[in-house]
Design an enzyme around this catalytic site. Structure first.
Site, PDB file in Angstrom:
ATOM      1  N   CYS A 171       0.837  -1.199   0.000  1.00  0.00           N
ATOM      2  CA  CYS A 171       0.000   0.000   0.000  1.00  0.00           C
ATOM      3  C   CYS A 171       0.877   1.257   0.000  1.00  0.00           C
ATOM      4  O   CYS A 171       1.567   1.520  -0.977  1.00  0.00           O
ATOM      5  CB  CYS A 171      -0.953  -0.054   1.196  1.00  0.00           C
ATOM      6  SG  CYS A 171      -2.190   1.257   1.230  1.00  0.00           S
ATOM      7  N   ASP A 228      -9.496  -2.902  -7.001  1.00  0.00           N
ATOM      8  CA  ASP A 228      -8.968  -1.861  -6.112  1.00  0.00           C
ATOM      9  C   ASP A 228      -9.631  -0.527  -6.453  1.00  0.00           C
ATOM     10  O   ASP A 228      -9.435   0.021  -7.546  1.00  0.00           O
ATOM     11  CB  ASP A 228      -7.448  -1.762  -6.287  1.00  0.00           C
ATOM     12  CG  ASP A 228      -6.776  -0.917  -5.220  1.00  0.00           C
ATOM     13  OD1 ASP A 228      -7.390   0.065  -4.757  1.00  0.00           O
ATOM     14  OD2 ASP A 228      -5.629  -1.236  -4.854  1.00  0.00           O
ATOM     15  N   HIS A 260      -8.117  -3.924  -2.991  1.00  0.00           N
ATOM     16  CA  HIS A 260      -6.909  -3.380  -2.374  1.00  0.00           C
ATOM     17  C   HIS A 260      -6.592  -4.187  -1.106  1.00  0.00           C
ATOM     18  O   HIS A 260      -7.470  -4.742  -0.469  1.00  0.00           O
ATOM     19  CB  HIS A 260      -7.142  -1.913  -2.005  1.00  0.00           C
ATOM     20  CG  HIS A 260      -5.917  -1.206  -1.547  1.00  0.00           C
ATOM     21  ND1 HIS A 260      -4.897  -0.850  -2.393  1.00  0.00           N
ATOM     22  CD2 HIS A 260      -5.533  -0.780  -0.308  1.00  0.00           C
ATOM     23  CE1 HIS A 260      -3.947  -0.243  -1.714  1.00  0.00           C
ATOM     24  NE2 HIS A 260      -4.311  -0.190  -0.439  1.00  0.00           N
TER      25      HIS A 260
END
Length: 291
Positions: A171, A228, A260
């Site tokens: 991330c 995502d 995600h």
């Protein structure tokens, strides 16, 4: 050589330091999981033990202070390939520590620095919005890259083989992997998990991965989710095109049905099959490129 401070779990065979210093450094790393991600999805949490490993909090000297980090490596003599682990927006909490242990079980010297400890403790904040506003918005890319360089230098002096240097991140840390690939000439390979590829450029974050595709000094494997909501597939395809135009061997793999944070086994976003496949791809990528 700069003094190294080691504060390790019982599996560590290295010398101990005074308890007050142990508490100080260890206290700069998150205990358990960040408040912003609680309650944790307990049924999917993966725990990797420290048997056969040297694992625990360490202090890394930098030009302007001591950088807290969590390190895991195989016990015993000999140098091991180094993998930097770049944390999510939530800092070095239990999931990131566990990833260092997973890597150490594979034979790596894995170190996860707390890359915005100067700006604040994100583990006590209760939302991603608060973390972004109060801490992450104040962190510069220049600071992060310098701290990663310090971690590399420290690893080389403490049992790491810098001829086999890799990096992986998740991330927030996935974006950093791409940037570090364009920054560090010693790097052999990187694996970026769902890191943002484009965004608003500021004085503190002047470039994004799509800006440095032609500057990569090592091949990077990007792992992304087709569902995502924060990283549109259109952006992923633009990054693919930029990498192709630049030449080299960097690649992007997309899991069509994954959201995600599909590797984050402590969150509802976890997807077992893409996570396990991505972990296999990471290992293969590092082997192929000499890490």
């Amino acid at each position: 050589m700069a003094e190294t401070i080691l504060f390790d779990e019982p599996s560590d065979v290295l010398g101990e330091r005074p308890l007050s210093r142990r508490g100080f450094i260890a206290g700069l790393l998150s205990a358990g999981f960040a408040l912003a991600v609680r309650p944790v999805t307990a049924q999917t949490v993966i725990h990797t033990d420290s048997v056969g490993l040297v694992s625990g909090a360490v202090a890394i000297p930098t030009k302007d202070g001591v950088l807290p980090a969590y390190r895991s490596a195989p016990q015993g003599p000999g140098k091991h390939p180094v993998v930097l682990v770049v944390h999510e927006i939530f800092g070095v909490h239990e999931h990131i520590k566990d990833i260092t242990r997973r890597l150490a079980k594979l034979g790596y010297f894995a170190v996860a620095p707390e890359l915005y400890f100067r700006q604040g403790d994100v583990s006590k904040l209760e939302s991603i919005e608060a973390i972004r506003a109060q801490v992450v918005s104040k962190v510069s890319d220049a600071q992060v890259l310098a701290d990663l360089d310090a971690a590399v230098d420290w690893a080389g002096k403490n049992g790491g083989d810098l001829e086999r240097l890799g990096i992986t991140g998740f991330c927030w840390g996935g974006r950093i992997v791409w940037l570090y690939g364009a920054h560090q000439p010693k790097l052999k390979a990187g694996v970026a998990w769902y890191g943002r590829l484009d965004g608003e450029r500021t004085e503190l974050t002047p470039k994004f991965p799509i800006d440095v595709a032609s500057e990569l000094k090592a091949p990077v494997l990007g792992l992304y989710g087709g569902q995502d909501q924060g990283i549109p597939l259109e952006t992923v395809e633009r990054m693919r095109a930029a990498l192709k135009c630049a030449g080299g061997t960097s690649e992007i793999h997309v899991y069509p049905d994954a959201p995600h944070a599909f590797y984050a086994d402590y969150r509802p976003s976890y997807r077992k099959e893409p996570a396990e496949d991505g972990w296999r791809r990471l290992q293969d990528w590092f082997r192929r490129h000499g890490v």
